[in-house]
Each structure stands twice: as structure tokens, then as C-alpha cells.
Design an enzyme around this catalytic site. Structure first.
Site, PDB file in Angstrom:
ATOM      1  CB  CYS A   1      -2.062   5.577  -3.310  1.00 19.12           C
ATOM      2  SG  CYS A   1      -0.840   6.863  -2.986  1.00 19.12           S
TER       3      CYS A   1
ATOM      4  CB  CYS B   1       2.759   5.851  -3.649  1.00 12.94           C
ATOM      5  SG  CYS B   1       2.026   5.998  -5.286  1.00 12.94           S
TER       6      CYS B   1
ATOM      7  CB  CYS C   1       1.649   9.634  -6.572  1.00 13.48           C
ATOM      8  SG  CYS C   1       0.774   9.518  -4.989  1.00 13.48           S
TER       9      CYS C   1
ATOM     10  N   GLY D   1     -21.658  -2.541 -26.450  1.00  7.22           N
ATOM     11  CA  GLY D   1     -21.829  -1.118 -26.706  1.00  7.22           C
ATOM     12  C   GLY D   1     -23.260  -0.709 -26.976  1.00  7.22           C
TER      13      GLY D   1
ATOM     14  CB  CYS E   1      -2.677   7.489  -6.398  1.00  8.19           C
ATOM     15  SG  CYS E   1      -1.024   7.109  -6.942  1.00  8.19           S
TER      16      CYS E   1
END
Lengths: 226, 290, 257
Positions: free
Chosen positions: B271, B243, B240, B32, B265
Site C-alpha cells: 500500500c 491506495c 483500498c 506437503g 490493504c
């Protein structure tokens, strides 16, 4: 309660040729609890100066000013602040307040500062304002807009709100009508009965005779005037 | 060391790669923390992923298989041009499949398929400093990171709630790393934030701002929030349309001028793989028929 | 008697060869308000910034009575510790509100920042406290989501005070808190400050060139000239019976209304 010993005061005006003006020398007297003493002498003799010195408002060059066991001459600023909060009251000729603060709060403030509960402090303030004939509709307003006489009565109410053991009064009855003057005299008598030691300046001879136990002529301490 | 005869392997010279690798190692050692590095001029404009490209270049070895996505898609200009760039300068294999890749450079998404150990995810970062928009002084933000004074980050979230009734920050949602540094996860949707606790290595490169930071595998990454307004990884409430997936991040696509729209997606690879496995969404059948 | 909240010893600050302020010694006790007056360039703001940790003096000590360890020299304490003090036990009210406020953050966020900085993570609590404090500085609750840029100068200054006092500091530094405000707004602000100082038992150090401000607010006064303290004492005593030539000049130069 109030004890002065060999008190000296000189003003030095640095910006006017460093002129040295001796104002008081060798001033000394004692005021006992329950006693009221009037400072007298011609105008310019130094009555107000002496009062201000006792209050710590003016610096003192020599001697001792004892209020109880505190010497105002040598005390640290915060000792004087404590003294003014708890022990030593001062009713000046003019009211000086923060704008916008309601009259009732102005009068109750000295009590709040010594830790009095708000309801008790406000009750005392109401009582004093009523006795001094300030109309109740004005209590919630700031005294800055009041007439001179009203302001002075508010100032007196404020000065007498807390039962100071020592009290300084600068012309407390000046410009008051007979009815209000009588109220102020009553307040002074009550304070004396409580054991308050009072030093005052009274131009009003009648009032002076009524409340004062003795007079001290300040002229005796004024260099060049005796 | 030239691969094509014209370029160093993966474009950057060896000293630069060494410098970047050192920054990457430092970043991994202090998760970080923003490590300054001497960002190079790259043959593409700032904002097109110069930071990510340099990190990818410093990571690639000839055996790697590279995948590049731009907001989840493998076939947009940005993704295609970076993929081509490395094909040409490093000669590595490329793929569109998350599972087949070893290094994935990404702009603003994390793939839906969980990464496994050994995979590297490289983020392109525009502005690495999460505190920047509230505290413009770099000297002050650095000090705040050094002393972990992060109250200000919550001021931003407070402002969101005060203005919109909820934390409206939807992307670049700040996270706390291992309870120490607050980090900008790059402009990924906050839907992806929980995925950052993963098995793969995550590397972040900000080219214009000259900063690199990193998350080692399985690092604890917590999205900042309030006790009474907990973090919510928002998602459009649709399956979606291609899909039928109900657990993926969706793009909204306008399909006509009469207000028609579809949700698909954003991860094209995911997808495609689902459709290959026989899953169908609302509009997929008509498309197949066409 | 109680220990002082702040003890300043032999403080010197130089700008190159030039003296910013020097030989400063004083004690500040809990609940006391100290005024520092002097003309522009007298070193009063330099002194205030040295005391508040914004400037590093070359010599001297600034001892603060910390809650956990008693008197500690803030000039030698670690920076994280000093910064923690600055957002908990200390407050600093700038002359220009925009130096002390975040202009792109709402009033509520400005007030809440110190709460969040000390770890408050409950939005409802933070907002309730912010609204409470706005009310105490006479800003209505419906302005809580407005940015300070939409506020008047007096409101900005009151917002700055709320933002500073929300964590219940014990020592407030104020640099010309009423500067640049018109007189009626000044009076309102002074009244408010006085009430808060009294109510919260705050100690305060107020730098100003306005003698009327110190007469109303300060218990004690220090008069500065050319970097040195030339006179100090009870506020009314210094103003009514000034001893030093410069103070006499200063007091006599005030226009009477």
C-alpha cells in the site's frame, strides 16, 4: 416327490441328566406328485416332529428324507434354504412375522423371493386374501394385531402363494368356520391338481376324508408305542 | 560462532539448526508432508511464532535481509519483536520492503508483490494437521496421509455448504499439493491460496505441534472444492481507501462510533509503495491534507 | 453353485495365553445372513472384529471374494487394500451409534463421507444420495443438516446403517445392532434391516445375544461358548432342536412373553 426311508429321531436333553428320548425310528413312506397324505396317530405319537424333520426344522439322526433329489438329512443349511424357497412349503399352525410388515407383503413375500415381479405377486396375494375372506381394509395392516382365525388365514394365504411342488400342512383347517374351511379345501385340491405332493396333519376327520388319498399312522414308527 | 558475544548466530545452537535444516530438506523433498522435528523452547510464548522463528533461524545467513509481517503489516507488536529478535541475535539487515528482502517470516498472509526465485517465505503455523478438527486421532490422520485417504477433508467442505450455502472456510483453506498430500496452508486468507504456486521457497513451521513442511518453487497447489461449488478466492468488494488498489486483500477498519468504516490493504508495504507511486484511494487525500 | 463371499478357515485369536476365539471355520454365501450368538465373553465380538480386520488373529485365513481378484486373504492383503474394502464392499454397524458416527458432522455429511471417500466430488449428487438414504432408513429430509447428537438412539442407529450402506457394500458386519434400544424401536430397525438385506442382496454377519433378533434376521446360526463354535446350522433348526448342551440351556433360558 417326498420320500422317507428308515428315519430316526432321538432328543438328548443334556441339561436334564442327559436323558435320551427316542421319538421315531424306521419311519418310511413316499408321497407322489398330486397326492395328499395325512399323518395320523395319537397325540404325542410324533406327527408334528416328523413334519418338522421333513422341513429341516428338526435334525434327523438317521435315514434319508428326499425332497426331489435333495436329502434333507445331509443337506447343507443353504441347500435347505434353497429347498424352502423353491420347492418345499410349510403352513404351520402359527403365523410368525416381522412386526410392522403389511399383510399384503407378508402373503406376497414367498413369490417375491423366487423372483416373481411385484405386480404379479401382489395380484396373487390379493386374490388369495379375498378368497380367504380377509377384509380388504386389513391388507395394509400388519397381521400381528389380527384375531387368531384371521392370522391363520393369512398364514394359509402365504403358504399357498407360491406353487410349491411339495407342501407340508399342520392343521390347516383347525379353528376355521365352515366357509373358510371350504376355501382351504379348494386350495388343497387345486394344489393337488397342479401336481403338488402334500403331507398334512388333519384332526378334522371330515376335511381329512375329503382331501387325503391315504393315511400313514405315525404310531408305527414310535418306539414303545407299538 | 557468537555474533553479539552472548548468543549463537541466530540464537539456535548449530546442532539444532542442523536438525531443523534436515527436516526442511526432507519437507522440500516431499512437498506437503509434515516432518516431525524436535521443536525447541524459544524466548516467546507458543502461538507467537515459535515454529516460524526456528525455521527462520535455521535459514538465515549473515548476508540475508529479513522482513517480518503479521497479517500483512510490518509494524505490529509481533512483527516488530521478531524482527528485533533477529537483529539482535543474528545481526542481519532488516527491511519492510518485500522486494528488498531475502527471507520473509509471515503470520497469516502472503505479500501482494509476487516473490522471485531465491526468496524464502516462512510461515508460522498453529495447527499443521488439516484433518484434525474432523478426525482427532493422530494415529488415524497419519494413516490417512500415508494412504492418501482424503475423503474426510471434503466432509468439512460439505458441512460448510450444508450449513452456510457456500464453502464458508475463509482461511486455512485446505490444499492438495502436487496431487498427493493435503496440506493446511496456515491461517492465510483463502484469497492468498492461488499465490502459493510461486517462484519462492515456502517453509512452514509449527513450534507447539513440532511439525515442519514445505513447498519447493513452482509446486502445484490446488485448493480443494466440489465440482458444483468451485473454489472462490473471496475478496471484499471495495478498492483500498488509501491506495485505490482493486486487486489486494483488504482489512476492514472501523473509524468512528457511527458505523463509519474504511477498507485498506492488509499488506502495508504494498500500500505504501503504491501511494509513493501516486495512487490515491477514497480517503487518502484527506489524510494527506491533515 | 456360486463361490462363497467369505471363507473362514482355522481362525484363532489369543489375548496373551487366553483364547479369544479359536478353530472357527465357515463359509458365507452371497445373500446369506449369519447370526453369531453366545453369552458375554464367548468370543463372538472378538470373532467379528477379526473378520472385519479390526483385530489381527494369530492364525487362520479370512478369504473374501474381491471384485477384481476373486478370493483373497484379507489378513495378509496390504493395509490400503483392506481399508479400501472397509469403505466400499464392507460395512460395519457398531452397537453404539456414536462409535460408528461422526457426532460433530451433520447427518448428510455422515452419509456422504463414504461417497466422498471413494471420490465423489459433486456436492449436489452427494446431498441427493444422502437424502435418498435417509429416506430409506425413515429419517425425513428436513433432518439432513442436524447433527446425530440431536437424534434419538433409534435414529442414530438408522443413520449409522444409512452411512454404511450408501456405497452398496456386499458384506455387512453388525455388532449387537439392536442393543440398547427399546423393543418397539428394535422391531422397526429389524424390519428395516430385513428389507434392506433382501432388497440389496446383502450378506451379513450379525453378532447378538438376542435370540429373537437372529430368528428374524439370520438364515444360519453359529453358537459360541468359551471362544469355540459349539453348534451351527439353520437358524430355526438350532433354536427349535438344539443339539449341544449349551445351546439347549441358552434356548431354554429365554423368557417367554
Amino acid at each position: 416327490m417326498i420320500h422317507l426311508e428308515n428315519v430316526q429321531k432321538t432328543f438328548t436333553l443334556h441339561n436334564q441328566g442327559s436323558a435320551e428320548i427316542p421319538v421315531l425310528s424306521g419311519a418310511g413312506f413316499t408321497v407322489n406328485p398330486g397326492e395328499c397324505v395325512a399323518l395320523s396317530g395319537a397325540s404325542g405319537a410324533g406327527k408334528s416332529t416328523l413334519m418338522r424333520m421333513i422341513y429341516g426344522n428338526y435334525l434327523t439322526q438317521g435315514g434319508r428324507i428326499m425332497i426331489g433329489d435333495v436329502d434333507v438329512v445331509t443337506a447343507e443349511p443353504r441347500e435347505i434354504l434353497n429347498l424352502r424357497r423353491d420347492t418345499l412349503g410349510y403352513v404351520s399352525q402359527f403365523l410368525r412375522v416381522v412386526p410392522r410388515v403389511p399383510t399384503l407383503d407378508v402373503v406376497a413375500e414367498p413369490l417375491l423371493r423366487v423372483g416373481t415381479p411385484r405386480d404379479v405377486a401382489e395380484a396373487r396375494a390379493r386374490d388369495l386374501l379375498a378368497r380367504l375372506n380377509i377384509p380388504e381394509r386389513l391388507w395394509s395392516l400388519s397381521p400381528t394385531t389380527f384375531s387368531g382365525g384371521e392370522q391363520q388365514r393369512v398364514n394359509i394365504a402365504r403358504g399357498f402363494a407360491h406353487a410349491f411342488p411339495a407342501l407340508l400342512l399342520d392343521e390347516p383347517t383347525a379353528s376355521l368356520d365352515a366357509m373358510n374351511r371350504a376355501v382351504v379345501m379348494d386350495l388343497i385340491h387345486e394344489a393337488k391338481a397342479r401336481g403338488t405332493a402334500i403331507v398334512g396333519i388333519f384332526h378334522d376327520a371330515e376335511a381329512r376324508a375329503a382331501v387325503c388319498d391315504r393315511e400313514i399312522d405315525v404310531t408305527a414308527f414310535t418306539p414303545g408305542m407299538n | 560462532m557468537t555474533q553479539s558475544g552472548q548468543y549463537n548466530f541466530a540464537y539456535l545452537d548449530e546442532q539444532t539448526k542442523r536438525m531443523i535444516r534436515r527436516a526442511l530438506l526432507k519437507g522440500l523433498a516431499i512437498p506437503g508432508y509434515q516432518v516431525p522435528f524436535a521443536s525447541r523452547e524459544m524466548p516467546m510464548p507458543y502461538g507467537w511464532g515459535t515454529g516460524g522463528v526456528q525455521v527462520t533461524a535455521a535459514c538465515l545467513v549473515p548476508e540475508d535481509c529479513l522482513k517480518v509481517i503479521d497479517q500483512g503489516a510490518d509494524d505490529t507488536t509481533n512483527a516488530v519483536s521478531i524482527r528485533k529478535f533477529f537483529q539482535r541475535t543474528a545481526g542481519v539487515d532488516v527491511t519492510e520492503q518485500t522486494t528488498a528482502s531475502t527471507v520473509i517470516q509471515t503470520r497469516h498472509r502472503i505479500p501482494e508483490t509476487p516473490l522471485r526465485e531465491g526468496q524464502i517465505l516462512v510461515y508460522q503455523v498453529p495447527i499443521p494437521e488439516p484433518l484434525r478438527f474432523i478426525e482427532p486421532r493422530e494415529t488415524e490422520t497419519r494413516k490417512m496421509h500415508a494412504l492418501a485417504e482424503y475423503g474426510l477433508m471434503h466432509v468439512k467442505l460439505y458441512e460448510d455448504i450444508a450449513r452456510h450455502g457456500a464453502i464458508s472456510t475463509a482461511y486455512a483453506y485446505p490444499v492438495s499439493v502436487e496431487g498427493r498430500y493435503v496440506m493446511d496452508p496456515s491461517p492465510i486468507p483463502k484469497f492468498d491460496n492461488p499465490k502459493m504456486e510461486m517462484a519462492g521457497i515456502q517453509l512452514f513451521g509449527a513450534g507447539r505441534e513440532q511439525r515442519i513442511y514445505a513447498l519447493p518453487p513452482y509446486t502445484r497447489v490446488v485448493s480443494l472444492d466440489f465440482e458444483d461449488y468451485p473454489f472462490d478466492p473471496m475478496r471484499a468488494e471495495h478498492p483500498c481507501d488509501m491506495c485505490g488498489a482493486e486487486d489486494t486483500y483488504l482489512d476492514e477498519v472501523i473509524i468512528d462510533d457511527a458505523g463509519g468504516r474504511m477498507f485498506v490493504c492488509s499488506d502495508t508495504d504494498h500500500c505504501t509503495a503504491r501511494r509513493a507511486a501516486g495512487h490515491r484511494g477514497r480517503l487518502a487525500a484527506t489524510e494527506d491534507a491533515a | 453353485m456360486s463361490t462363497p463371499l467369505l471363507q473362514v478357515r482355522d481362525l484363532h485369536k489369543f489375548y496373551g495365553d487366553r483364547l479369544g476365539c479359536g478353530d472357527v471355520n465357515f463359509d458365507l454365501y452371497p445373500g446369506e445372513v449369519l447370526g453369531i450368538v453366545g453369552e458375554s465373553g464367548s468370543g463372538k465380538s472378538t470373532l467379528l472384529n477379526c473378520l472385519a480386520g479390526h483385530l489381527a488373529p494369530e492364525r487362520g485365513q479370512v478369504l473374501f471374494d474381491t471384485r477384481d481378484q476373486g478370493l483373497v486373504d484379507t489378513l495378509t492383503m496390504s493395509e490400503p487394500r483392506r481399508r479400501l474394502l472397509a469403505r466400499t464392499d464392507w460395512a460395519f454397524v457398531h452397537q453404539h451409534a456414536r462409535d460408528g458416527l461422526r457426532m460433530n458432522v451433520s447427518a448428510g455429511g455422515n452419509v456422504g463421507e463414504r461417497l466422498m471417500a471413494v471420490g465423489d466430488r459433486h456436492y449436489g449428487n452427494i446431498r441427493a444420495q444422502a437424502i435418498d438414504w435417509l429416506d430409506r432408513v425413515e429419517i425425513t429430509a428436513d433432518r439432513v443438516d442436524d447433527r446425530p447428537s440431536a437424534f434419538s438412539g433409534g435414529m442414530q442407529q438408522r443413520l449409522q446403517i444409512a452411512r454404511n450402506l450408501v456405497t452398496g457394500p456386499r458384506l455387512v458386519f453388525m455388532d449387537e445392532p439392536t442393543g440398547g434400544l427399546d423393543v418397539s424401536v428394535q422391531a422397526r430397525l429389524l424390519d428395516l434391516l430385513r428389507g434392506l438385506v433382501r432388497e440389496m442382496g446383502l450378506s451379513a454377519i450379525i453378532v447378538t445375544h438376542d435370540l429373537a433378533v437372529v430368528r428374524l434376521l439370520a438364515d444360519r446360526l453359529m453358537v459360541m461358548k468359551s471362544g469355540h463354535v459349539v453348534e451351527s446350522g439353520l437358524t430355526d433348526q438350532v433354536l427349535d432342536d438344539p443339539q449341544h448342551a449349551y445351546t439347549q440351556l441358552l434356548v431354554s433360558s429365554v423368557l417367554q412373553v
